[in-house]
Scaffold this motif. Sequence first.
Motif, PDB file in Angstrom:
ATOM      1  N   PHE A   3      78.413 -81.897  24.518  1.00 62.40           N
ATOM      2  CA  PHE A   3      79.672 -82.638  24.467  1.00 62.40           C
ATOM      3  C   PHE A   3      80.814 -81.724  24.900  1.00 62.40           C
ATOM      4  N   ALA A   4      81.700 -82.248  25.725  1.00 61.01           N
ATOM      5  CA  ALA A   4      82.956 -81.572  26.033  1.00 61.01           C
ATOM      6  C   ALA A   4      83.992 -82.053  25.025  1.00 61.01           C
ATOM      7  N   GLU A  11      89.275 -84.213  34.034  1.00 63.48           N
ATOM      8  CA  GLU A  11      88.941 -85.376  34.850  1.00 63.48           C
ATOM      9  C   GLU A  11      88.626 -86.610  34.015  1.00 63.48           C
ATOM     10  N   ARG A  12      87.912 -86.414  32.895  1.00 66.84           N
ATOM     11  CA  ARG A  12      87.353 -87.571  32.187  1.00 66.84           C
ATOM     12  C   ARG A  12      87.642 -87.590  30.693  1.00 66.84           C
ATOM     13  N   GLY A  13      88.162 -86.518  30.156  1.00 62.74           N
ATOM     14  CA  GLY A  13      88.412 -86.477  28.731  1.00 62.74           C
ATOM     15  C   GLY A  13      87.160 -86.104  27.955  1.00 62.74           C
ATOM     16  N   PRO A  14      87.266 -86.053  26.624  1.00 70.66           N
ATOM     17  CA  PRO A  14      86.131 -85.616  25.800  1.00 70.66           C
ATOM     18  C   PRO A  14      85.014 -86.660  25.760  1.00 70.66           C
ATOM     19  N   ARG A  41      88.690 -71.304  34.265  1.00 72.95           N
ATOM     20  CA  ARG A  41      88.051 -72.490  34.842  1.00 72.95           C
ATOM     21  C   ARG A  41      86.564 -72.488  34.542  1.00 72.95           C
ATOM     22  N   THR A  42      86.093 -73.559  33.967  1.00 69.52           N
ATOM     23  CA  THR A  42      84.666 -73.787  33.756  1.00 69.52           C
ATOM     24  C   THR A  42      84.390 -75.246  34.111  1.00 69.52           C
ATOM     25  N   ARG A  43      83.118 -75.600  34.145  1.00 68.92           N
ATOM     26  CA  ARG A  43      82.801 -77.005  34.425  1.00 68.92           C
ATOM     27  C   ARG A  43      83.295 -77.896  33.298  1.00 68.92           C
ATOM     28  N   THR A  44      83.248 -77.397  32.071  1.00 73.40           N
ATOM     29  CA  THR A  44      83.681 -78.217  30.947  1.00 73.40           C
ATOM     30  C   THR A  44      85.191 -78.402  30.938  1.00 73.40           C
ATOM     31  N   SER A  45      85.946 -77.368  31.265  1.00 73.47           N
ATOM     32  CA  SER A  45      87.400 -77.521  31.310  1.00 73.47           C
ATOM     33  C   SER A  45      87.807 -78.507  32.398  1.00 73.47           C
ATOM     34  N   PRO A  75      86.671 -75.512  25.699  1.00 75.30           N
ATOM     35  CA  PRO A  75      87.233 -74.508  26.612  1.00 75.30           C
ATOM     36  C   PRO A  75      88.571 -73.975  26.090  1.00 75.30           C
ATOM     37  N   HIS A  76      88.803 -72.694  26.346  1.00 76.04           N
ATOM     38  CA  HIS A  76      90.065 -72.074  25.959  1.00 76.04           C
ATOM     39  C   HIS A  76      90.866 -71.646  27.179  1.00 76.04           C
TER      40      HIS A  76
END
Length: 251
Positions: free
Chosen positions: A14-15, A89-92, A80-84, A76-77
Amino acid sequence: MSLPGIVGLCHIGFAVHSIEEFQRTWGALLGLDDWLVRDVNQPDGLLQLHGEIVGPASSRVAFARLADTAIELVEPHDGRTRTSAWLEERGPGIHHLAFWVDDLDRAVAALGDTAEVTYSPAGRRPGLAAPVSAVARGHGALPLAPEPAPGFWAYTESRDARVPWCLELLDARSTDIVRAAFGDHLVYPPPHRPVPGDPLVEPQPPHVGDHLVHPPPHRPIPGDHLVHLRPHHAVPGDHLVEPRPPHEDRA
């Protein structure tokens, strides 16, 4: 073409903007109270995102077992990562499913042009190299940057699918590395059982408790072609009869 060599689900990712918020809401609802929380630092120049080398980044991750699978939360803190990027782009929400495969190189190659390796160690994307941080003037040619390692994991995404999510692939031959970092908060594949022609795995002793079902001992029935032959009774003209010793009255 189907993805070869999937040996099991590792976790559902989960992001999230806040691990604590998820734990307080969904975590409580699902009865999850045994969490492993870690801060993860991404070094400069070792990972790629959509074919570009990315700089340093930091995230917090949390893992918990749920029934026969596991949940990963990624918060993410910095950097740049895929999760950030996914959160922007799409939210959590659900971000990826992580599967163990018996050979990561073979699995990625099988995806072909149908999917992109969107996030991974830089060596997973041919042609990418770690940047040279500094070069002293007047001391010869630029040194060659070391070839980055492909690593044991990769995020892949379908190029055509309308349902957005990432397929994370984990090389089952690196199970010990992952277990040393995250213990029993993830799900691991069963020990590898070598098959003929598998050059990548050292032979291992047989396992106790095979996951395959063995047939019961065979009980012959009339007409069964697997019935063992009874002791042979010789009949005239039978070519299977063992020759007897010659009679004394023969010339």
